[in-house]
Design a protein around this motif. Sequence first.
Motif, short mmCIF file in Angstrom:
data_model
loop_
_atom_site.label_atom_id
_atom_site.label_comp_id
_atom_site.label_asym_id
_atom_site.label_seq_id
_atom_site.Cartn_x
_atom_site.Cartn_y
_atom_site.Cartn_z
N ASP A 77 0.81 -1.21 0.00
CA ASP A 77 0.00 0.00 0.00
C ASP A 77 0.85 1.27 0.00
O ASP A 77 0.34 2.35 -0.32
N VAL A 78 2.11 1.14 0.35
CA VAL A 78 2.99 2.32 0.34
C VAL A 78 3.40 2.64 -1.09
O VAL A 78 3.38 3.79 -1.53
N LYS A 79 3.77 1.60 -1.81
CA LYS A 79 4.25 1.80 -3.18
C LYS A 79 3.14 1.74 -4.22
O LYS A 79 3.38 2.01 -5.40
N ASN A 80 1.92 1.37 -3.80
CA ASN A 80 0.82 1.17 -4.75
C ASN A 80 1.19 0.14 -5.81
O ASN A 80 1.11 0.39 -7.03
N ILE A 81 1.63 -1.00 -5.33
CA ILE A 81 1.98 -2.11 -6.21
C ILE A 81 1.28 -3.37 -5.70
O ILE A 81 1.23 -3.61 -4.48
N VAL A 82 0.79 -4.16 -6.61
CA VAL A 82 0.29 -5.48 -6.29
C VAL A 82 1.17 -6.49 -7.01
O VAL A 82 1.40 -6.38 -8.22
N TYR A 83 1.67 -7.44 -6.26
CA TYR A 83 2.57 -8.43 -6.82
C TYR A 83 1.84 -9.74 -7.05
O TYR A 83 0.85 -10.06 -6.38
N LEU A 84 2.36 -10.51 -7.99
CA LEU A 84 1.93 -11.89 -8.16
C LEU A 84 3.18 -12.75 -8.03
O LEU A 84 4.02 -12.77 -8.94
N GLN A 85 3.32 -13.39 -6.88
CA GLN A 85 4.43 -14.30 -6.66
C GLN A 85 4.05 -15.65 -7.23
O GLN A 85 3.05 -16.24 -6.83
N MET A 86 4.86 -16.13 -8.17
CA MET A 86 4.56 -17.38 -8.86
C MET A 86 5.67 -18.39 -8.56
O MET A 86 6.84 -18.14 -8.88
N ASN A 87 5.31 -19.48 -7.96
CA ASN A 87 6.26 -20.55 -7.63
C ASN A 87 5.88 -21.83 -8.36
O ASN A 87 4.76 -21.97 -8.86
N SER A 88 6.84 -22.75 -8.40
CA SER A 88 6.60 -24.05 -9.04
C SER A 88 6.00 -23.88 -10.43
O SER A 88 5.00 -24.53 -10.79
N LEU A 89 6.61 -23.02 -11.21
CA LEU A 89 6.07 -22.71 -12.53
C LEU A 89 6.11 -23.90 -13.46
O LEU A 89 7.04 -24.73 -13.41
N LYS A 90 5.10 -23.97 -14.32
CA LYS A 90 4.96 -25.07 -15.27
C LYS A 90 4.91 -24.48 -16.69
O LYS A 90 4.53 -23.31 -16.87
N PRO A 91 5.25 -25.27 -17.70
CA PRO A 91 5.16 -24.76 -19.07
C PRO A 91 3.78 -24.21 -19.42
O PRO A 91 3.67 -23.24 -20.18
N GLU A 92 2.74 -24.79 -18.84
CA GLU A 92 1.39 -24.30 -19.14
C GLU A 92 1.08 -22.94 -18.50
O GLU A 92 0.01 -22.37 -18.75
N ASP A 93 2.00 -22.44 -17.70
CA ASP A 93 1.84 -21.08 -17.16
C ASP A 93 2.33 -20.03 -18.15
O ASP A 93 2.18 -18.82 -17.89
N THR A 94 2.92 -20.47 -19.24
CA THR A 94 3.40 -19.54 -20.26
C THR A 94 2.23 -18.72 -20.80
O THR A 94 1.22 -19.27 -21.26
N ALA A 95 2.37 -17.39 -20.74
CA ALA A 95 1.28 -16.50 -21.16
C ALA A 95 1.73 -15.06 -21.01
O ALA A 95 2.78 -14.78 -20.42
#
Length: 133
Positions: A77-95
């Motif tokens: 809320d300080v930086k006005n950023i929302v993150y998406l932490q993505m772990n255990s990535l798979k080839p089907e996450d390609t996008a």
Amino acid sequence: QVQLVESGGDLVQPGGSLRLSCAFSGFSLDYYSISWFRQAPGKQRDGRVGIACLASLDGKTHYIRSVEGRFTMIRDDVKNIVYLQMNSLKPEDTATYFCAAGRLGGGCLIGIGRAILDKYNYWGQGTQVTVSS
């Protein structure tokens, strides 16, 4: 003026991690829910899938089944950023990954369909994630 700017996309190996950022301005998360969508290669805009959402009403996050337990939305809320932490990535996450904001009655709306896309008022330009060895 409302703006959403995604960054952090990259080429990563299967099993790896990546953190995407969505820097936003011109609105408050107190009144707008914010979501992450992804559009797989070869899919048209209507094929974008809402995968994660942060509800403005209660601050809770929601995920579709295919990413639950691997992806996490984090707000700064300080930086006005929302993150998406993505772990255990798979080839089907390609996008291409997009963040989007909408009133949504304070709740969340994720999944696939034009009706879902139309509920979001503001979109970023996207950032590319490729999961490949």
